[in-house]
Design a protein around this motif. Structure first.
Motif, PDB file in Angstrom:
ATOM      1  N   LYS A   4     -25.782 -16.372 -27.630  1.00  0.00           N
ATOM      2  CA  LYS A   4     -27.051 -17.038 -27.924  1.00  0.00           C
ATOM      3  C   LYS A   4     -27.774 -16.296 -29.050  1.00  0.00           C
ATOM      4  O   LYS A   4     -27.466 -15.146 -29.352  1.00  0.00           O
ATOM      5  CB  LYS A   4     -27.935 -17.069 -26.678  1.00  0.00           C
ATOM      6  CG  LYS A   4     -27.222 -17.464 -25.385  1.00  0.00           C
ATOM      7  CD  LYS A   4     -26.640 -18.849 -25.437  1.00  0.00           C
ATOM      8  CE  LYS A   4     -26.163 -19.335 -24.080  1.00  0.00           C
ATOM      9  NZ  LYS A   4     -25.165 -18.471 -23.414  1.00  0.00           N
ATOM     10  N   LEU A   5     -28.780 -16.972 -29.635  1.00  0.00           N
ATOM     11  CA  LEU A   5     -29.516 -16.429 -30.770  1.00  0.00           C
ATOM     12  C   LEU A   5     -30.950 -16.131 -30.338  1.00  0.00           C
ATOM     13  O   LEU A   5     -31.716 -17.041 -30.009  1.00  0.00           O
ATOM     14  CB  LEU A   5     -29.503 -17.425 -31.927  1.00  0.00           C
ATOM     15  CG  LEU A   5     -28.109 -17.828 -32.422  1.00  0.00           C
ATOM     16  CD1 LEU A   5     -28.205 -18.937 -33.451  1.00  0.00           C
ATOM     17  CD2 LEU A   5     -27.369 -16.628 -32.989  1.00  0.00           C
ATOM     18  N   SER A  59     -35.923 -15.589 -24.710  1.00  0.00           N
ATOM     19  CA  SER A  59     -35.638 -14.897 -25.968  1.00  0.00           C
ATOM     20  C   SER A  59     -36.583 -13.725 -26.263  1.00  0.00           C
ATOM     21  O   SER A  59     -36.127 -12.663 -26.684  1.00  0.00           O
ATOM     22  CB  SER A  59     -35.662 -15.890 -27.135  1.00  0.00           C
ATOM     23  OG  SER A  59     -34.560 -16.765 -27.062  1.00  0.00           O
ATOM     24  N   ASN A 115     -29.201 -10.980 -32.369  1.00  0.00           N
ATOM     25  CA  ASN A 115     -30.546 -11.156 -32.911  1.00  0.00           C
ATOM     26  C   ASN A 115     -30.543 -12.101 -34.107  1.00  0.00           C
ATOM     27  O   ASN A 115     -30.986 -11.764 -35.205  1.00  0.00           O
ATOM     28  CB  ASN A 115     -31.140  -9.793 -33.303  1.00  0.00           C
ATOM     29  CG  ASN A 115     -32.644  -9.862 -33.458  1.00  0.00           C
ATOM     30  OD1 ASN A 115     -33.318 -10.566 -32.717  1.00  0.00           O
ATOM     31  ND2 ASN A 115     -33.173  -9.120 -34.413  1.00  0.00           N
ATOM     32  N   GLY A 116     -30.042 -13.312 -33.869  1.00  0.00           N
ATOM     33  CA  GLY A 116     -29.993 -14.323 -34.905  1.00  0.00           C
ATOM     34  C   GLY A 116     -30.938 -15.470 -34.599  1.00  0.00           C
ATOM     35  O   GLY A 116     -31.709 -15.422 -33.638  1.00  0.00           O
ATOM     36  N   TYR A 117     -30.879 -16.520 -35.435  1.00  0.00           N
ATOM     37  CA  TYR A 117     -31.768 -17.658 -35.253  1.00  0.00           C
ATOM     38  C   TYR A 117     -31.046 -18.929 -35.665  1.00  0.00           C
ATOM     39  O   TYR A 117     -30.074 -18.918 -36.420  1.00  0.00           O
ATOM     40  CB  TYR A 117     -33.043 -17.491 -36.094  1.00  0.00           C
ATOM     41  CG  TYR A 117     -32.791 -17.390 -37.585  1.00  0.00           C
ATOM     42  CD1 TYR A 117     -32.702 -18.533 -38.387  1.00  0.00           C
ATOM     43  CD2 TYR A 117     -32.624 -16.151 -38.194  1.00  0.00           C
ATOM     44  CE1 TYR A 117     -32.452 -18.437 -39.740  1.00  0.00           C
ATOM     45  CE2 TYR A 117     -32.381 -16.047 -39.558  1.00  0.00           C
ATOM     46  CZ  TYR A 117     -32.294 -17.190 -40.326  1.00  0.00           C
ATOM     47  OH  TYR A 117     -32.043 -17.088 -41.671  1.00  0.00           O
ATOM     48  N   SER A 118     -31.539 -20.044 -35.144  1.00  0.00           N
ATOM     49  CA  SER A 118     -31.103 -21.347 -35.629  1.00  0.00           C
ATOM     50  C   SER A 118     -32.246 -21.973 -36.396  1.00  0.00           C
ATOM     51  O   SER A 118     -33.414 -21.635 -36.185  1.00  0.00           O
ATOM     52  CB  SER A 118     -30.668 -22.246 -34.464  1.00  0.00           C
ATOM     53  OG  SER A 118     -31.742 -22.442 -33.559  1.00  0.00           O
ATOM     54  N   HIS A 128     -23.395 -22.166 -32.132  1.00  0.00           N
ATOM     55  CA  HIS A 128     -22.939 -21.938 -33.496  1.00  0.00           C
ATOM     56  C   HIS A 128     -21.473 -21.526 -33.527  1.00  0.00           C
ATOM     57  O   HIS A 128     -20.810 -21.403 -32.507  1.00  0.00           O
ATOM     58  CB  HIS A 128     -23.815 -20.883 -34.187  1.00  0.00           C
ATOM     59  CG  HIS A 128     -23.856 -19.566 -33.490  1.00  0.00           C
ATOM     60  ND1 HIS A 128     -22.875 -18.631 -33.619  1.00  0.00           N
ATOM     61  CD2 HIS A 128     -24.772 -19.033 -32.633  1.00  0.00           C
ATOM     62  CE1 HIS A 128     -23.171 -17.564 -32.892  1.00  0.00           C
ATOM     63  NE2 HIS A 128     -24.313 -17.787 -32.287  1.00  0.00           N
ATOM     64  N   LEU A 132     -19.653 -14.912 -37.184  1.00  0.00           N
ATOM     65  CA  LEU A 132     -21.088 -14.772 -37.461  1.00  0.00           C
ATOM     66  C   LEU A 132     -21.345 -14.576 -38.958  1.00  0.00           C
ATOM     67  O   LEU A 132     -22.069 -13.675 -39.384  1.00  0.00           O
ATOM     68  CB  LEU A 132     -21.652 -13.603 -36.644  1.00  0.00           C
ATOM     69  CG  LEU A 132     -21.401 -13.674 -35.133  1.00  0.00           C
ATOM     70  CD1 LEU A 132     -22.069 -12.519 -34.425  1.00  0.00           C
ATOM     71  CD2 LEU A 132     -21.852 -15.008 -34.557  1.00  0.00           C
ATOM     72  N   LYS A 238     -28.523 -14.636 -40.296  1.00  0.00           N
ATOM     73  CA  LYS A 238     -29.056 -15.607 -39.342  1.00  0.00           C
ATOM     74  C   LYS A 238     -28.278 -15.627 -38.035  1.00  0.00           C
ATOM     75  O   LYS A 238     -28.773 -16.129 -37.017  1.00  0.00           O
ATOM     76  CB  LYS A 238     -29.082 -17.008 -39.961  1.00  0.00           C
ATOM     77  CG  LYS A 238     -27.712 -17.625 -40.202  1.00  0.00           C
ATOM     78  CD  LYS A 238     -27.826 -19.038 -40.790  1.00  0.00           C
ATOM     79  CE  LYS A 238     -28.397 -20.027 -39.806  1.00  0.00           C
ATOM     80  NZ  LYS A 238     -28.398 -21.410 -40.337  1.00  0.00           N
ATOM     81  N   TYR A 239     -27.056 -15.094 -38.038  1.00  0.00           N
ATOM     82  CA  TYR A 239     -26.243 -15.064 -36.830  1.00  0.00           C
ATOM     83  C   TYR A 239     -26.379 -13.743 -36.066  1.00  0.00           C
ATOM     84  O   TYR A 239     -25.654 -13.503 -35.103  1.00  0.00           O
ATOM     85  CB  TYR A 239     -24.777 -15.314 -37.179  1.00  0.00           C
ATOM     86  CG  TYR A 239     -24.549 -16.594 -37.934  1.00  0.00           C
ATOM     87  CD1 TYR A 239     -24.686 -17.828 -37.311  1.00  0.00           C
ATOM     88  CD2 TYR A 239     -24.223 -16.578 -39.283  1.00  0.00           C
ATOM     89  CE1 TYR A 239     -24.492 -19.005 -38.011  1.00  0.00           C
ATOM     90  CE2 TYR A 239     -24.024 -17.754 -39.996  1.00  0.00           C
ATOM     91  CZ  TYR A 239     -24.160 -18.970 -39.353  1.00  0.00           C
ATOM     92  OH  TYR A 239     -23.977 -20.138 -40.050  1.00  0.00           O
ATOM     93  N   GLY A 240     -27.288 -12.861 -36.531  1.00  0.00           N
ATOM     94  CA  GLY A 240     -27.478 -11.588 -35.860  1.00  0.00           C
ATOM     95  C   GLY A 240     -26.419 -10.564 -36.186  1.00  0.00           C
ATOM     96  O   GLY A 240     -26.250  -9.578 -35.467  1.00  0.00           O
TER      97      GLY A 240
END
Length: 364
Positions: A4-5, A59, A115-118, A128, A132, A238-240
């Motif tokens: 998960k992000l 999160s 530690n990423g984000y969508s 995703h 990564l 963005k994928y941590g």
């Protein structure tokens, strides 16, 4: 993909028939072992008798367990080795429901966060890709006079969530020679972008699933820069995952000094214009350094990679004059014009960075 992000909301929902209250016991760890007691216990009553679902965004709690310093450049860790435990947080969420005043289990959920984000248009809780890093073509600096033990001479790495039996395949761009790594232990692993011996020519990298299908491809090409000393920027994408970007062209460092001032009144009159040292004094004088970098000519699509750098919360800058240290930095540039070959011809991006520390050591 199960990872998960954490920089985007991740919602745990509990919606059981006749429930009046719910609870989540949240266990967090940088290893696969959890403590006896949860790190957080969250509870809610249902909004109303006809709206019974409760939602928990976990999160923000997960993000407290990431630790980012300078990236570990040890080349021995670059191939099929578990990603640093500081970059991955394991979670266990025990869910409970209360019906008729009696609390009982509503199931348990487990998984991992990076530690990423969508992005908004990608939807809620996007699943995703396993690698990564975006598919695409990436440049790295190559100079045969640089020892591969220097951290600024390495092409970088990428992380991937891999399963037993999957493969990472490297294909030399000049000779066509291939090398395959077959996964024997599942997990989030780190792999070099360029396999040993391919630095001079570059390589294509493919991820192959257990059905022998190629599910991800990227190409890493060497770039020789004869005039300037390229600057290396590492950042959490963005994928941590740690990503490496080279800025090949001219760079310029600037020092900015600041201080506070007060007006000094002499204790005796008449005063000595030279002996009393003037009327205005300074204190808390300090400064910081910034650097302006130019990417050099890049291909279409590079703007998305630059955007990830600008949105990153963890950035380090490494130059060839001081290659033993990666300096913590922050991106000062606040806007990005996304260039295209059709509109702009040859594309070059310029970014400003501030080093994230004062020049004078004032740590107390």
């Amino acid at each position: 993909m199960s990872v998960k992000l954490a920089r985007s909301p991740y919602i745990i929902q509990i919606d059981e028939t006749d429930q009046t209250e719910t609870k989540v016991k949240l266990y967090l760890s940088n290893t696969t072992s959890f403590t006896t007691d949860p790190q957080y216990t969250l509870s809610k009553k249902i909004p109303s008798s006809n709206i019974t679902a409760t939602y928990y965004n976990i999160s923000p709690y997960v993000r407290e367990y990431f630790t980012f310093g300078a990236y570990d450049y040890d080349t021995a860790n670059f191939f099929d080795t578990a990603t640093s435990s500081n970059f991955v947080v394991n979670y266990k969420a025990e869910k409970f429901k209360t019906i008729g005043g009696v609390e009982s289990s509503a199931g348990t959920e487990t998984g991992q966060f990076v530690n990423g984000y969508s992005e908004y248009m990608e939807g809620q809780n996007r699943a995703h890709q396993n690698v990564l890093l975006d598919e695409g073509t990436y440049l790295y600096h190559y100079d045969s006079s640089f020892s591969t033990t220097q951290i600024n001479a390495l092409a970088g790495s990428f992380d991937a969530e891999v399963a037993v039996g999957e493969k990472i395949r490297y294909t030399n761009l000049s000779t066509g020679a291939t090398h395959e790594i077959t996964i024997s232990v599942a997990g989030v692993k780190v792999f070099g972008r360029v396999y040993t011996g391919n630095l001079a020519h570059g390589n294509k990298v493919e991820m192959i699933n257990t059905s022998s299908n190629v599910v991800w491809t990227a190409t890493f090409k060497p770039e020789c820069e004869p005039k300037y000393s390229p600057i290396v920027v590492d950042f959490v994408n963005k994928y941590g995952s740690w990503s490496r970007m080279f800025f090949f062209k001219v760079n310029q460092k600037t020092t900015t000094v600041k201080s506070n001032e007060y007006k000094f009144n002499p204790q005796t009159l008449p005063y000595s214009a030279t002996g009393d040292g003037g009327q205005i004094r300074q204190f808390n004088r300090t400064g910081n350094e910034s650097i302006k970098l130019n990417s050099g000519f890049v291909n279409d699509g590079y703007a998305e990679y630059i955007q990830q750098l600008m949105l990153s919360e963890h950035v380090t800058v490494l130059d060839y004059d001081r290659n033993t240290n990666a300096f913590p930095a922050k991106v000062k540039t606040q806007s990005l014009v996304k260039q295209t070959g059709l509109n702009d011809g040859t594309m070059n991006y310029t970014l400003d960075f501030d080093f994230a520390f004062d020049l004078i050591n004032n740590v107390t």
